[in-house]
Design an enzyme around this catalytic site. Structure first.
Site, PDB file in Angstrom:
ATOM      1  N   GLU A  33      74.590  -1.393  27.795  1.00  0.00           N
ATOM      2  CA  GLU A  33      73.404  -2.181  27.462  1.00  0.00           C
ATOM      3  C   GLU A  33      72.422  -1.392  26.601  1.00  0.00           C
ATOM      4  O   GLU A  33      71.754  -1.963  25.734  1.00  0.00           O
ATOM      5  CB  GLU A  33      72.735  -2.690  28.739  1.00  0.00           C
ATOM      6  CG  GLU A  33      73.545  -3.797  29.411  1.00  0.00           C
ATOM      7  CD  GLU A  33      73.018  -4.192  30.770  1.00  0.00           C
ATOM      8  OE1 GLU A  33      72.759  -5.384  30.984  1.00  0.00           O
ATOM      9  OE2 GLU A  33      72.863  -3.294  31.645  1.00  0.00           O
ATOM     10  N   ALA A  86      73.357   2.576  35.539  1.00  0.00           N
ATOM     11  CA  ALA A  86      72.311   2.894  36.509  1.00  0.00           C
ATOM     12  C   ALA A  86      72.771   3.960  37.493  1.00  0.00           C
ATOM     13  O   ALA A  86      73.958   4.071  37.802  1.00  0.00           O
ATOM     14  CB  ALA A  86      71.899   1.633  37.269  1.00  0.00           C
ATOM     15  N   GLY A  89      74.706  -0.362  32.389  1.00  0.00           N
ATOM     16  CA  GLY A  89      73.477  -0.067  31.673  1.00  0.00           C
ATOM     17  C   GLY A  89      73.676   0.849  30.488  1.00  0.00           C
ATOM     18  O   GLY A  89      72.882   0.823  29.531  1.00  0.00           O
ATOM     19  N   GLU A 123      79.109  -4.913  36.218  1.00  0.00           N
ATOM     20  CA  GLU A 123      78.135  -5.067  37.296  1.00  0.00           C
ATOM     21  C   GLU A 123      78.567  -6.012  38.414  1.00  0.00           C
ATOM     22  O   GLU A 123      78.268  -5.760  39.588  1.00  0.00           O
ATOM     23  CB  GLU A 123      76.787  -5.542  36.713  1.00  0.00           C
ATOM     24  CG  GLU A 123      75.979  -4.462  36.021  1.00  0.00           C
ATOM     25  CD  GLU A 123      76.306  -4.312  34.551  1.00  0.00           C
ATOM     26  OE1 GLU A 123      75.517  -3.690  33.830  1.00  0.00           O
ATOM     27  OE2 GLU A 123      77.377  -4.815  34.116  1.00  0.00           O
TER      28      GLU A 123
END
Length: 270
Positions: free
Chosen positions: A123, A75, A120, A143
């Site tokens: 992910e 992110a 992310g 995270e």
């Protein structure tokens, strides 16, 4: 998109190329930020995935990066830091749509990871069916080290790959994992041969997949995804439903005919 052979851009930081027949390459193209996923980039990923999902000419999607050092670092924390609580709540569905867009693509997907795939970024790779890496790859879900949790599917997708206890260790320690260990743990699937890039290895793998029936590939993916984690009887019922969708298709007729005539099939894709 149709059968467009030239690149198509979605917003400023995402583009789709057609490097080989029936193969689409979804390129994360925000190199100066190591593909940090901002709200605008998330919208572009979701938009590109929606177009790909509707494109019958695409049998396999390969997810790549234009950055030389990173697949995606996760992110955009600079953007997140500037958001109010209300703005963060409003941004959440936008972010989720990007990961869901990749996860729910109906055709097989291959991630090509070069360099960092963290948070992310990892992910996005986890949302693909197969993850190919080269020796530069570093993956992980860090995270909790910045006060959040994996929110792009990591807490659900990683345990399905490596088991609950191993996933807990990786998430709770926030540690980064190199390519060789990641293959051994099952965090990724294929390590490209030395001297071969993750992208080239992923495209080669995608080409082998794309040579097969488009109808069969989509039905097989649906059965694999829907049946995972269910009891065997229910899973076999899902498989049977998938078989029924292909048994009377043009692809099945062509595949059997080509086999008997000892020739390469010409898939109608229906």
């Amino acid at each position: 998109m149709g059968s467009q052979q030239d690149g198509v851009r979605y917003g400023e930081w995402v583009r789709v190329e057609r490097p080989a027949p029936r193969v689409a390459e979804l390129v994360l193209d925000r190199p100066r930020a190591m593909n940090a996923v901002s709200s605008a980039m998330a919208e572009s990923i979701a938009g590109a995935c929606a177009a790909l999902a509707a494109d019958a000419s695409v049998s396999v999607v390969v997810l790549t990066s234009s950055n030389e050092k990173a697949f995606c670092v996760g992110a955009d924390l600079k953007e997140r830091n500037a958001l109010s609580d209300a703005e963060l709540v409003a941004q959440r569905p936008v972010a989720r749509a990007a990961y869901t867009g990749v996860l729910e693509l109906p055709m097989p997907t291959v991630a090509a990871v070069h360099g960092y795939a963290l948070g992310g970024g990892y992910e996005l790779a986890l949302s693909c069916d197969v993850i190919v890496v080269d020796g530069t790859a570093v993956v992980g879900l860090p995270e909790v080290s910045v006060g959040v949790i994996p929110g792009g599917g990591g807490t659900q997708l990683l345990p399905r790959r490596v088991g609950a206890a191993r996933a807990a260790e990786l998430v709770f320690t926030a540690r980064r994992v190199g390519a060789v260990e990641a293959v051994g743990l099952g965090m990724v699937d294929v390590l490209a041969e030395e001297g071969t890039s993750a992208r080239d290895a992923a495209l080669a793998l995608a080409g082998r997949m794309a040579a097969n029936s488009p109808v069969g590939l989509r039905a097989a993916k649906r059965a694999l995804r829907l049946g995972h984690g269910l009891d065997l009887r229910t899973g076999l019922d899902i498989e049977d439903a998938g078989w029924r969708t292909v048994a009377f298709s043009g692809d099945r007729a062509e595949g059997v005919a080509a086999f008997n005539e000892k020739r390469e099939p010409k898939w109608p894709g229906v």
